[in-house]
Design a protein around this motif. Structure first.
Motif, mmCIF file in Angstrom:
data_model
loop_
_atom_site.group_PDB
_atom_site.id
_atom_site.type_symbol
_atom_site.label_atom_id
_atom_site.label_comp_id
_atom_site.label_asym_id
_atom_site.label_seq_id
_atom_site.Cartn_x
_atom_site.Cartn_y
_atom_site.Cartn_z
ATOM 1 N N LEU A 27 0.829 -1.202 0.000
ATOM 2 C CA LEU A 27 0.000 0.000 0.000
ATOM 3 C C LEU A 27 0.867 1.257 0.000
ATOM 4 O O LEU A 27 0.557 2.232 -0.690
ATOM 5 C CB LEU A 27 -0.949 -0.004 1.205
ATOM 6 N N GLY A 30 2.072 1.872 -3.410
ATOM 7 C CA GLY A 30 0.972 2.420 -4.203
ATOM 8 C C GLY A 30 0.775 3.907 -3.959
ATOM 9 O O GLY A 30 0.554 4.672 -4.897
ATOM 10 N N ARG A 31 0.874 4.322 -2.685
ATOM 11 C CA ARG A 31 0.717 5.751 -2.374
ATOM 12 C C ARG A 31 1.861 6.574 -2.953
ATOM 13 O O ARG A 31 1.639 7.663 -3.498
ATOM 14 C CB ARG A 31 0.637 5.968 -0.854
ATOM 15 N N PHE A 34 1.329 6.848 -6.633
ATOM 16 C CA PHE A 34 0.177 7.716 -6.852
ATOM 17 C C PHE A 34 0.624 9.182 -6.859
ATOM 18 O O PHE A 34 0.233 9.960 -7.732
ATOM 19 C CB PHE A 34 -0.847 7.457 -5.735
ATOM 20 N N ASP A 74 -4.335 -0.288 -6.476
ATOM 21 C CA ASP A 74 -5.082 0.860 -6.983
ATOM 22 C C ASP A 74 -5.231 1.875 -5.857
ATOM 23 O O ASP A 74 -5.530 1.506 -4.716
ATOM 24 C CB ASP A 74 -6.481 0.445 -7.452
ATOM 25 N N THR A 75 -5.037 3.152 -6.198
ATOM 26 C CA THR A 75 -5.100 4.215 -5.206
ATOM 27 C C THR A 75 -5.916 5.373 -5.757
ATOM 28 O O THR A 75 -5.722 5.766 -6.905
ATOM 29 C CB THR A 75 -3.675 4.710 -4.859
ATOM 30 N N GLU A 76 -6.805 5.903 -4.926
ATOM 31 C CA GLU A 76 -7.570 7.083 -5.344
ATOM 32 C C GLU A 76 -7.824 7.987 -4.141
ATOM 33 O O GLU A 76 -7.907 7.533 -2.999
ATOM 34 C CB GLU A 76 -8.884 6.696 -6.010
ATOM 35 N N LEU A 87 -6.937 8.388 1.397
ATOM 36 C CA LEU A 87 -6.911 7.626 0.154
ATOM 37 C C LEU A 87 -7.647 6.309 0.331
ATOM 38 O O LEU A 87 -7.612 5.702 1.405
ATOM 39 C CB LEU A 87 -5.468 7.336 -0.260
ATOM 40 N N LYS A 88 -8.290 5.876 -0.729
ATOM 41 C CA LYS A 88 -8.879 4.535 -0.789
ATOM 42 C C LYS A 88 -7.915 3.696 -1.620
ATOM 43 O O LYS A 88 -7.495 4.117 -2.708
ATOM 44 C CB LYS A 88 -10.251 4.579 -1.449
ATOM 45 N N GLN A 89 -7.557 2.517 -1.102
ATOM 46 C CA GLN A 89 -6.639 1.643 -1.822
ATOM 47 C C GLN A 89 -7.189 0.224 -1.885
ATOM 48 O O GLN A 89 -7.901 -0.217 -0.979
ATOM 49 C CB GLN A 89 -5.267 1.628 -1.148
#
Length: 131
Positions: A27, A30-31, A34, A74-76, A87-89
């Motif tokens: 995670l 991913g951040r 991102f 996936d990160t948003e 963030l949602k991951q």
């Protein structure tokens, strides 16, 4: 934004599945990616006095990953505050699109000494496409 992670032997536990704490590292990658995709460098932000510790994480483990799996993180953006962002991951197994892990992660902007500070303008503008 998506980041790929391959599972190696070192990632697994005695049962042959990914050790639960290793997902925190995936995670984190991913951040970092991102932010990089938005033109931001974690190192350059830190050099400028902006550090982003995780202050809250909510994580659900849904299915295991095993040796040699290829995963996608996936990160948003969910929320942007004055001193923090959330963030949602998701960690997804690429071969069959199985969602393995979901997480909601809140980071706060601090300066050296761990005192909260406003998010830098370049980070806010990088998030202008919004949640």
């Amino acid at each position: 934004m998506a980041t790929e992670v391959r599972i190696y032997y070192e990632d697994t536990d005695a049962g042959g599945v990914v050790y639960h704490a290793n997902y925190l590292g995936y995670l984190e990658r991913g951040r970092t990616e991102f932010l990089r995709e938005r033109g931001l460098s974690v190192r350059e932000l830190a050099d400028a006095g902006c550090i982003f510790p995780v202050v809250r994480i909510e994580i659900d483990y849904r299915a295991p990953a095993v040796l040699d799996d290829l995963l996608r993180v996936d990160t948003e953006l969910m929320r942007l505050g004055k001193t923090s962002f959330t963030l949602k991951q998701q960690v997804v197994k690429i071969a069959d699109s199985t969602v393995l892990v979901t997480a909601v992660v809140t980071l706060v902007c601090v300066k050296p000494g761990m005192k909260a500070r406003r998010l830098p303008a370049e980070l806010i503008s990088a998030f202008d496409d919004g949640p």
